[in-house]
Design an enzyme around this catalytic site. Structure first.
Site, PDB file in Angstrom:
ATOM      1  N   LEU A   8       0.844  -1.201   0.000  1.00  0.00           N
ATOM      2  CA  LEU A   8       0.000   0.000   0.000  1.00  0.00           C
ATOM      3  C   LEU A   8       0.876   1.246   0.000  1.00  0.00           C
ATOM      4  O   LEU A   8       1.672   1.453   0.914  1.00  0.00           O
ATOM      5  CB  LEU A   8      -0.907  -0.003   1.232  1.00  0.00           C
ATOM      6  CG  LEU A   8      -1.761  -1.255   1.438  1.00  0.00           C
ATOM      7  CD1 LEU A   8      -2.716  -1.048   2.614  1.00  0.00           C
ATOM      8  CD2 LEU A   8      -2.544  -1.590   0.170  1.00  0.00           C
ATOM      9  N   ALA A   9       0.714   2.055  -1.022  1.00  0.00           N
ATOM     10  CA  ALA A   9       1.584   3.222  -1.142  1.00  0.00           C
ATOM     11  C   ALA A   9       0.836   4.408  -1.741  1.00  0.00           C
ATOM     12  O   ALA A   9       1.402   5.219  -2.467  1.00  0.00           O
ATOM     13  CB  ALA A   9       2.795   2.871  -2.007  1.00  0.00           C
ATOM     14  N   ARG A  15       1.292  13.796   7.572  1.00  0.00           N
ATOM     15  CA  ARG A  15       2.148  14.176   8.701  1.00  0.00           C
ATOM     16  C   ARG A  15       3.588  14.459   8.302  1.00  0.00           C
ATOM     17  O   ARG A  15       4.360  15.009   9.066  1.00  0.00           O
ATOM     18  CB  ARG A  15       2.084  13.062   9.781  1.00  0.00           C
ATOM     19  CG  ARG A  15       0.740  12.971  10.459  1.00  0.00           C
ATOM     20  CD  ARG A  15       0.545  11.639  11.181  1.00  0.00           C
ATOM     21  NE  ARG A  15       0.112  10.566  10.265  1.00  0.00           N
ATOM     22  CZ  ARG A  15      -0.175   9.324  10.659  1.00  0.00           C
ATOM     23  NH1 ARG A  15      -0.062   8.984  11.918  1.00  0.00           N
ATOM     24  NH2 ARG A  15      -0.566   8.408   9.772  1.00  0.00           N
ATOM     25  N   THR A  78      -6.930   2.034   4.305  1.00  0.00           N
ATOM     26  CA  THR A  78      -6.139   0.865   3.896  1.00  0.00           C
ATOM     27  C   THR A  78      -7.020  -0.274   3.357  1.00  0.00           C
ATOM     28  O   THR A  78      -6.604  -0.995   2.447  1.00  0.00           O
ATOM     29  CB  THR A  78      -5.280   0.355   5.082  1.00  0.00           C
ATOM     30  OG1 THR A  78      -6.115   0.235   6.242  1.00  0.00           O
ATOM     31  CG2 THR A  78      -4.148   1.314   5.409  1.00  0.00           C
ATOM     32  N   ASP A 102       5.419   2.246   3.942  1.00  0.00           N
ATOM     33  CA  ASP A 102       6.126   3.135   4.873  1.00  0.00           C
ATOM     34  C   ASP A 102       6.797   2.391   6.022  1.00  0.00           C
ATOM     35  O   ASP A 102       7.096   2.975   7.051  1.00  0.00           O
ATOM     36  CB  ASP A 102       5.177   4.222   5.406  1.00  0.00           C
ATOM     37  CG  ASP A 102       4.050   3.671   6.277  1.00  0.00           C
ATOM     38  OD1 ASP A 102       3.904   2.439   6.356  1.00  0.00           O
ATOM     39  OD2 ASP A 102       3.322   4.478   6.873  1.00  0.00           O
ATOM     40  N   ASN A 376      52.965  12.016 -15.050  1.00  0.00           N
ATOM     41  CA  ASN A 376      52.934  13.036 -14.004  1.00  0.00           C
ATOM     42  C   ASN A 376      52.289  14.286 -14.571  1.00  0.00           C
ATOM     43  O   ASN A 376      52.744  14.830 -15.569  1.00  0.00           O
ATOM     44  CB  ASN A 376      54.364  13.343 -13.534  1.00  0.00           C
ATOM     45  CG  ASN A 376      54.331  14.118 -12.225  1.00  0.00           C
ATOM     46  OD1 ASN A 376      53.520  15.026 -12.054  1.00  0.00           O
ATOM     47  ND2 ASN A 376      55.208  13.762 -11.306  1.00  0.00           N
ATOM     48  N   ASN A 385      38.346  20.334 -22.522  1.00  0.00           N
ATOM     49  CA  ASN A 385      37.639  19.262 -23.222  1.00  0.00           C
ATOM     50  C   ASN A 385      36.382  19.718 -23.955  1.00  0.00           C
ATOM     51  O   ASN A 385      35.775  18.957 -24.672  1.00  0.00           O
ATOM     52  CB  ASN A 385      37.269  18.152 -22.230  1.00  0.00           C
ATOM     53  CG  ASN A 385      36.380  18.660 -21.101  1.00  0.00           C
ATOM     54  OD1 ASN A 385      36.459  19.824 -20.711  1.00  0.00           O
ATOM     55  ND2 ASN A 385      35.548  17.792 -20.564  1.00  0.00           N
ATOM     56  N   ALA A 422      56.130  23.789 -18.760  1.00  0.00           N
ATOM     57  CA  ALA A 422      55.181  24.436 -17.856  1.00  0.00           C
ATOM     58  C   ALA A 422      54.539  25.642 -18.526  1.00  0.00           C
ATOM     59  O   ALA A 422      55.171  26.343 -19.313  1.00  0.00           O
ATOM     60  CB  ALA A 422      55.890  24.872 -16.583  1.00  0.00           C
TER      61      ALA A 422
HETATM   62  C1  UD1 Z   1      -1.685   1.445   9.781  1.00  0.00           C
HETATM   63  C2  UD1 Z   1      -2.618   0.434  10.429  1.00  0.00           C
HETATM   64  C3  UD1 Z   1      -2.200   0.268  11.884  1.00  0.00           C
HETATM   65  C4  UD1 Z   1      -0.744  -0.178  11.957  1.00  0.00           C
HETATM   66  C5  UD1 Z   1       0.180   0.768  11.171  1.00  0.00           C
HETATM   67  C6  UD1 Z   1       1.541   0.162  11.059  1.00  0.00           C
HETATM   68  C7  UD1 Z   1      -4.824   0.655   9.364  1.00  0.00           C
HETATM   69  C8  UD1 Z   1      -6.196   1.198   9.477  1.00  0.00           C
HETATM   70  N1  UD1 Z   1      -3.981   0.910  10.371  1.00  0.00           N
HETATM   71  O1  UD1 Z   1      -1.874   2.696  10.433  1.00  0.00           O
HETATM   72  O2  UD1 Z   1      -3.020  -0.691  12.527  1.00  0.00           O
HETATM   73  O3  UD1 Z   1      -0.315  -0.266  13.303  1.00  0.00           O
HETATM   74  O4  UD1 Z   1      -0.325   0.971   9.844  1.00  0.00           O
HETATM   75  O5  UD1 Z   1       2.457   1.038  10.493  1.00  0.00           O
HETATM   76  O6  UD1 Z   1      -4.548  -0.040   8.417  1.00  0.00           O
HETATM   77  N2  UD1 Z   1      -2.588   3.900   2.320  1.00  0.00           N
HETATM   78  C9  UD1 Z   1      -3.127   3.777   1.058  1.00  0.00           C
HETATM   79  N3  UD1 Z   1      -4.389   4.231   0.837  1.00  0.00           N
HETATM   80  C10 UD1 Z   1      -5.131   4.788   1.822  1.00  0.00           C
HETATM   81  C11 UD1 Z   1      -4.573   4.909   3.102  1.00  0.00           C
HETATM   82  C12 UD1 Z   1      -3.290   4.445   3.330  1.00  0.00           C
HETATM   83  O7  UD1 Z   1      -2.481   3.259   0.145  1.00  0.00           O
HETATM   84  O8  UD1 Z   1      -6.273   5.168   1.528  1.00  0.00           O
HETATM   85  C13 UD1 Z   1      -1.216   3.400   2.538  1.00  0.00           C
HETATM   86  C14 UD1 Z   1      -0.257   4.511   2.961  1.00  0.00           C
HETATM   87  O9  UD1 Z   1       0.407   5.048   1.830  1.00  0.00           O
HETATM   88  C15 UD1 Z   1       0.723   3.763   3.875  1.00  0.00           C
HETATM   89  C16 UD1 Z   1      -0.090   2.597   4.397  1.00  0.00           C
HETATM   90  O10 UD1 Z   1      -1.230   2.475   3.582  1.00  0.00           O
HETATM   91  O11 UD1 Z   1       1.837   3.272   3.177  1.00  0.00           O
HETATM   92  C17 UD1 Z   1      -0.526   2.783   5.849  1.00  0.00           C
HETATM   93  O12 UD1 Z   1      -1.288   3.968   5.945  1.00  0.00           O
HETATM   94  P1  UD1 Z   1      -1.112   4.971   7.156  1.00  0.00           P
HETATM   95  O13 UD1 Z   1      -2.049   6.075   6.990  1.00  0.00           O
HETATM   96  O14 UD1 Z   1       0.316   5.269   7.366  1.00  0.00           O
HETATM   97  O15 UD1 Z   1      -1.649   4.034   8.349  1.00  0.00           O
HETATM   98  P2  UD1 Z   1      -1.288   4.118   9.899  1.00  0.00           P
HETATM   99  O16 UD1 Z   1      -2.103   5.178  10.521  1.00  0.00           O
HETATM  100  O17 UD1 Z   1       0.168   4.162  10.082  1.00  0.00           O
HETATM  101 CA    CA Z   2       1.912   4.332   8.762  1.00  0.00          CA
END
Ligand code: UD1
Ligand code: CA
Length: 457
Positions: A8-9, A15, A78, A102, A376, A385, A422
C-alpha cells in the site's frame, strides 16, 4: 508456496508535510517503498502489486516496471486500498502478503517467519505483530482470554484499556487469498477516521469462525512505520546502526559509528577503516585494508584493496588497488583509477581512465581523457575538453610529463614519454619522446626601470 505481495503506497503522508509522496522519502539512500518491494522480492514472490494514489505517477516511474501498479484515486483507507487490487489479484490462488510502503526496515527473515507461521497454522490470516515500548499511533492487537487474536483497534478508536496494550499491528499480514476478498465488502467506515480499515478484516474473519493467527517479531524496531520526519530520522538511525553492527562484526573498523552511514546494500572488506563522516551509498563495494574518510561520500563506487580515500566525493566510478585520493577531490562518473594512482588535493576527474602509478598531485581538472601509466600531471594542469558544443578527448601516453599550469586543448594526443613545458597551451599533437613548449617566449629588458619610472608613481 504461491505468494503475491501487495504494497500500500497511495497515502499522501499528511504528517510528513511534504510535496513528495511519503513512500518516496529515502532511508539509507533508497525510497521507503523500494526497500519494501526489494525485501518482498527477495522472498521469491510470484507477483508484486503496488497501490499508488497520491503522487502515483512519481511512485510508478520511480519503481519503473518492477511491479504491477493499481490506482486508488481517493484515499479512503487501507481497506479501500486493498479492494482496488481485486481486479488484478481476485483470481490469485495462494498467500497474499500485504505490507505498507512506509515500513522500510522490515527484514526478509521476519517475513519468512510470518509466512511459515501462516502456512503451518492454516489460518485465514496471520498478522505480523511487535511488542512496542511506546505503542502510540499503532493499531493494538486485542486477544481474548485464551490468547487468540480477535480484532485490531486503531489508536484513534481505542478505549484506555485497549490503548494500554503494547502488542501492535506492524501493518504486515499474510492472507489466504480466497478468504480475503469476500471480507472487504463487509468493511465499514464507521470509525474515528471515517475510513475503510484493512485491520477490521481480522474481526470479520474471527466472527465468521475463521482462524486468525499472529507472529510476533522479537525485533520491534524493524516494524517502525514512518509517518513523520521524526520517524524518518529514527528509521535512518536504526538502519545505520544495523549496518554498522554487521560491518564491525565482520571485521571493519568504524571509528565513530554515530557519524558513519553505510547503506544496507554496500559491502566493505575486512580490516578497512571507516573514519568519521563517511557516507557509502548505492552499489558501493569497498575491498580490504582500505581507509575511507574522514568526510567522504561515495555513491556507486567500487574500490579494490589497500586504497586510501579521504575528504572526497566520488560517484559512479572505479578505483583499483593501492590508490590514494584526497583531500578535496571530486571523482565524477566513468572514471577508472588503476593501481597505485595518486590524486592529490583539489583535483576533479571525470570520464577518464587513469593508468597505473599515474599522479595528479594538485589543482587539476582532467576530463574525457585516457591517461597512460606512470604519467605526471603538474599542478594546475587542465584538459580543455569542451569547445562550447561538444566534448573532446585528451590522450596522454605512458610516462609523459606535463609541466605545471598547462592547457591541453582537446582533441589532442600527448605521446609516450614526451614532455610539455610548464605554462603551455597545447593545441597540436605531441609525438612520442618530444618536448613541446606552447607559451610566449620570455622577454627580458635590462635596465628597463629608470629614475622616471619612479617619478611617475
Ligand atoms: C496502519 C494500520 C495500523 C498499523 C500501522 C503500522 C490501518 C487502518 N492501520 O496505520 O493498525 O499499526 O499501519 O504502520 O490499516 N494507504 C493507502 N491508501 C489509503 C490509506 C493508506 O495506500 O487510503 C497506505 C499509505 O500510503 C501507507 C499505508 O497504507 O503506506 C498505511 O497507511 P497509514 O495512513 O500510514 O496508516 P497508519 O495510521 O500508520
Ligand atoms: Ca503508517
Amino acid at each position: 508456496m504461491n505468494i503475491a505481495s501487495l504494497i500500500l503506497a497511495a497515502g499522501k503522508g499528511t504528517r510528513m508535510k511534504s510535496k513528495l509522496p511519503k513512500v518516496l522519502h529515502k532511508v539509507g539512500g533508497k525510497a521507503m517503498v523500494e526497500r519494501v518491494l526489494e525485501t518482498v522480492q527477495s522472498l521469491g514472490t510470484n507477483k508484486d502489486v503496488v497501490i499508488v494514489g497520491f503522487g502515483g505517477d512519481e511512485v510508478q516511474s520511480y519503481l519503473d516496471g518492477r511491479a504491477e501498479f493499481v490506482r486508488q484515486e481517493e484515499q479512503n483507507g487501507t481497506g479501500h486500498a486493498v479492494k482496488m487490487a481485486e481486479p488484478v489479484l481476485g483470481q490469485f490462488d495462494g498467500t497474499i502478503l500485504l505490507l505498507c510502503g512506509d515500513t522500510p526496515l522490515v527484514t526478509k527473515e521476519s517475513l519468512e517467519a510470518l509466512l511459515k507461521e501462516h502456512s503451518s497454522s492454516g489460518a485465514a490470516a496471520t498478522i505480523l505483530t511487535a511488542h512496542m515500548p511506546d505503542p502510540t499511533g499503532y493499531g493494538r492487537i486485542i486477544r481474548n482470554e485464551d490468547g487468540h487474536v480477535v480484532r485490531i483497534v486503531e489508536q484513534k478508536d481505542g478505549n484506555p484499556e485497549e490503548l494500554a496494550v503494547q502488542e501492535v499491528n506492524t501493518g504486515m499480514y499474510a492472507f489466504d487469498s480466497k478468504k480475503l476478498w469476500p471480507c472487504l465488502d463487509q468493511l465499514s467506515d464507521d470509525n474515528a477516521q471515517g475510513e475503510l480499515y484493512i485491520t477490521d478484516v481480522v474481526a470479520i474473519l474471527v466472527n465468521a469462525g475463521d482462524k486468525v493467527s499472529a507472529y510476533m517479531t522479537d525485533n520491534f524496531e524493524e516494524s517502525l512505520g514512518v509517518n513523520s520526519r521524526l520517524q524518518l530520522a529514527e528509521a535512518e538511525s536504526i538502519l545505520k546502526h544495523r549496518k554498522n553492527v554487521e560491518l564491525m562484526t565482520a571485521g571493519v573498523t568504524i571509528i565513530d559509528p554515530n557519524s558513519t552511514y553505510v547503506a544496507p546494500e554496500v559491502t566493505v572488506g575486512a580490516d578497512t577503516i571507516l573514519h568519521p563522516g563517511t557516507i557509502l551509498e548505492g552499489n558501493t563495494i569497498i575491498g580490504e585494508n582500505c581507509e575511507i574518510g574522514p568526510h567522504t561520500r561515495l555513491t556507486n563506487v567500487t574500490i579494490g584493496n589497500h586504497s586510501i580515500i579521504h575528504f572526497t566525493y566520488g560517484h559512479d566510478c572505479e578505483i583499483k588497488d593501492g590508490v590514494d585520493v584526497g583531500p578535496y577531490v571530486h571523482l565524477r562518473p566513468n572514471t577508472v583509477l588503476h593501481n597505485n594512482v595518486h590524486i592529490g588535493n583539489f583535483v576533479e576527474v571525470k570520464n577518464s581512465n587513469v593508468g597505473v602509478g599515474t599522479k595528479f598531485p594538485h589543482l587539476s581538472y582532467i576530463g574525457d581523457s585516457d591517461v597512460g601509466a606512470g604519467v605526471n600531471i603538474g599542478c594546475g594542469t587542465i584538459t580543455v575538453n569542451y569547445d562550447g558544443k561538444i566534448k573532446h578527448r585528451t590522450i596522454i601516453g605512458d610516462g609523459a610529463f606535463v609541466g605545471c599550469n598547462s592547457n591541453l586543448v582537446a582533441p589532442v594526443t600527448i605521446g609516450n614519454y614526451s614532455y610539455v613545458g610548464a605554462g603551455s597551451t597545447i593545441t597540436k599533437n605531441v609525438p612520442d619522446k618530444a618536448l613541446a613548449v606552447g607559451r610566449s617566449k620570455q622577454i627580458v629588458k635590462e635596465n628597463w626601470v629608470t629614475e622616471d619610472t619612479f617619478k611617475k608613481k
